[in-house]
Design a protein around this motif. Structure first.
Motif, PDB file in Angstrom:
ATOM      1  N   GLN A  17       7.454  56.037   6.885  1.00  0.00           N
ATOM      2  CA  GLN A  17       6.955  55.780   5.534  1.00  0.00           C
ATOM      3  C   GLN A  17       7.991  55.008   4.725  1.00  0.00           C
ATOM      4  OE1 GLN A  17       5.638  59.388   3.546  1.00  0.00           O
ATOM      5  NE2 GLN A  17       3.552  58.909   4.170  1.00  0.00           N
TER       6      GLN A  17
ATOM      7  N   LYS B 233      -1.710  55.334   4.109  1.00  0.00           N
ATOM      8  CA  LYS B 233      -2.203  56.666   4.470  1.00  0.00           C
ATOM      9  C   LYS B 233      -3.720  56.686   4.612  1.00  0.00           C
ATOM     10  CE  LYS B 233      -2.318  61.488   2.932  1.00  0.00           C
ATOM     11  NZ  LYS B 233      -1.845  62.467   1.917  1.00  0.00           N
TER      12      LYS B 233
ATOM     13  N   LYS C 290       0.150  52.543  13.013  1.00  0.00           N
ATOM     14  CA  LYS C 290       0.118  53.180  11.697  1.00  0.00           C
ATOM     15  C   LYS C 290       1.188  54.265  11.553  1.00  0.00           C
ATOM     16  CE  LYS C 290      -3.080  55.683   8.686  1.00  0.00           C
ATOM     17  NZ  LYS C 290      -4.447  56.237   8.543  1.00  0.00           N
ATOM     18  N   SER C 291       1.755  54.699  12.663  1.00  0.00           N
ATOM     19  CA  SER C 291       2.748  55.778  12.656  1.00  0.00           C
ATOM     20  C   SER C 291       4.152  55.320  12.261  1.00  0.00           C
ATOM     21  CB  SER C 291       2.803  56.431  14.040  1.00  0.00           C
ATOM     22  OG  SER C 291       3.080  55.454  15.038  1.00  0.00           O
TER      23      SER C 291
ATOM     24  N   SER D 258       4.687  52.452  21.263  1.00  0.00           N
ATOM     25  CA  SER D 258       4.367  52.763  19.868  1.00  0.00           C
ATOM     26  C   SER D 258       5.457  52.263  18.931  1.00  0.00           C
ATOM     27  CB  SER D 258       4.162  54.260  19.690  1.00  0.00           C
ATOM     28  OG  SER D 258       5.343  54.961  20.029  1.00  0.00           O
ATOM     29  N   ARG D 259       6.685  52.184  19.426  1.00  0.00           N
ATOM     30  CA  ARG D 259       7.777  51.714  18.571  1.00  0.00           C
ATOM     31  C   ARG D 259       8.033  50.227  18.813  1.00  0.00           C
ATOM     32  NH1 ARG D 259      12.143  56.642  17.702  1.00  0.00           N
ATOM     33  NH2 ARG D 259      10.582  58.143  17.000  1.00  0.00           N
TER      34      ARG D 259
ATOM     35  N   SER E 274      -5.843  51.905  13.902  1.00  0.00           N
ATOM     36  CA  SER E 274      -4.651  52.289  14.654  1.00  0.00           C
ATOM     37  C   SER E 274      -3.419  51.491  14.243  1.00  0.00           C
ATOM     38  CB  SER E 274      -4.903  52.110  16.154  1.00  0.00           C
ATOM     39  OG  SER E 274      -5.214  50.748  16.440  1.00  0.00           O
TER      40      SER E 274
END
Length: 401
Positions: free
Chosen positions: A323, A199, A319-320, A239-240, A204
């Protein structure tokens, strides 16, 4: 005419010489300012220690479960990256007695590192002392590493008026090789620590590893090259997507290989081997180490890898990423639960062929702590529940794990 040309040539040469001299002076000035800033930071030891004491003693926020106190940014790196200046942060976690691994880690990876340190009761002052020692006494750690702290609410720091965290740079903290999760009577929250360090990273992309792992020296170069190629091809960076970094184990007493050729040579001599080859081969085999060894060594080469349970690769990703589920504590299923969610969420995995991670020391099954199997059974039940929850969370996904 010739004299005129010679004169112009000499003027050009002199101009270039002055430019070079100016650039060198400018460069030295920047370095001097940087060193001056770091010296100034070093002179502020007492001030920093008082600030840390204040952070530890004052009430601060809890984690989602209300079980742990969380203190982000206990000490921040002197070179704090932005999303544009650096693209990759290493995310890691440990107890205070394992912080010595940062010395070698920062020598190999001179870039942003975010580390969450777990502490408890009487260990708090020792943890602060260790953090301060490595920050102020090691230039690479001071430049690149940001520290965070976590401790259980039911075992808070001793509320004593005495606060002794003095240290001497000539005397390193005492370190032990005991496992993070071998703390008597206290559950080690791997995933909470990973989420905290992630967090508060400032880049990026991230790479989550264990603190006793070392990345190949060319890791940032390879990653940057991949990023640049996406841009040059005018393709949208997916992004994935997750770029798998193959992990290996190195026998104690040997130096970490500097490149792929050295690693393969040590592999052939049985000095190095794929990570978890003995402890849990199924957890790593889908990286396809034979294919990695046979692949051409190019900075941008990679091959696709399909997810299979119980694969838990180490990877570089945006980073997305989902979690980590903080309900998983102690041994078992804490990393694979997050990999499982990535797979169901639609992430694609590709294995980079010119980079690697090295764990210092072979992993042997007989060396695990005595409560390992009980913890594994407990987390296996939680993992089944977790997978059912993923079905509801990603109803449109046909993937399962």
């Amino acid at each position: 005419m010739k004299l005129c040309r010679k004169f112009k040539l000499w003027k050009l040469i002199l101009l270039l010489v002055f430019v070079v001299i100016f650039l060198q002076i400018f460069h030295m000035s920047l370095l001097s300012k940087l060193e001056s800033k770091e010296t100034e930071d070093f002179s502020q030891i007492n001030k920093v220690l008082l600030e840390i004491e204040s952070k530890v003693r004052k009430p601060h926020r809890l984690d989602k479960s209300g079980t742990y106190n969380v203190i982000p940014n206990v000490i921040q790196a002197s070179r704090r990256p932005t999303m544009n200046s650096e693209n990759l942060t290493i995310i890691t976690q440990c107890t205070s007695n394992h912080l010595h691994h940062l010395v070698e880690l920062t020598e190999f990876f001179q870039g942003p590192i975010s580390v969450a340190v777990f502490t408890y009761v009487n260990d708090v002052q020792n943890a602060v002392r260790s953090i301060a020692y490595y920050h102020f006494c090691n230039k690479f750690i001071r430049r690149f590493v940001t520290f965070h702290m976590v401790y259980p609410t039911d075992t808070p720091p001793i509320n004593s008026p005495s606060w002794d965290v003095t240290f001497d740079c000539d005397t390193p903290p005492t370190n032990t090789d005991s496992a993070n999760y071998a703390i008597e009577g206290i559950e080690y929250p791997h995933n909470l620590l990973r989420n905290l360090a992630l967090k508060y990273s400032r880049t990026s992309h991230i790479l989550v590893i264990d603190i006793d792992m070392i990345p190949s020296p060319n890791l940032k170069e390879v990653f940057m090259k991949n990023q640049k190629n996406y841009f040059l091809k005018k393709t949208t960076f997916i992004s994935r997507s997750a770029h798998v970094v193959p992990a290996f184990e190195l026998k104690n007493g040997y130096d970490v290989p500097k490149n792929r050729m050295e690693l393969i040579d040590l592999w052939e001599k049985n000095i190095i081997r794929p990570f978890y080859e003995e402890a849990c081969w199924k957890c790593q085999k889908y990286t396809d180490y034979d294919k990695w060894r046979a692949s051409e060594s190019e900075l941008t080469s990679a091959y696709h890898a399909d997810f299979h349970d119980p694969w838990e690769p180490f990877y570089i990703a945006a980073k997305s990423v989902p979690q980590y589920d903080e309900r998983f504590k102690q041994y078992g299923f804490n990393r694979i639960s997050q990999i499982c969610e990535m797979h169901i969420a639609g992430y694609q995995f590709s294995v980079l062929t010119d980079v690697f991670l090295v764990h210092k020391g072979f992993k042997h099954t007989q060396e695990f702590h005595k409560t390992k199997n009980d913890e594994l059974d407990k987390n296996r039940i939680l993992f089944r529940k977790f997978k059912n929850e993923l079905k509801a969370k990603y109803q449109e996904s046909v993937r399962r794990c």
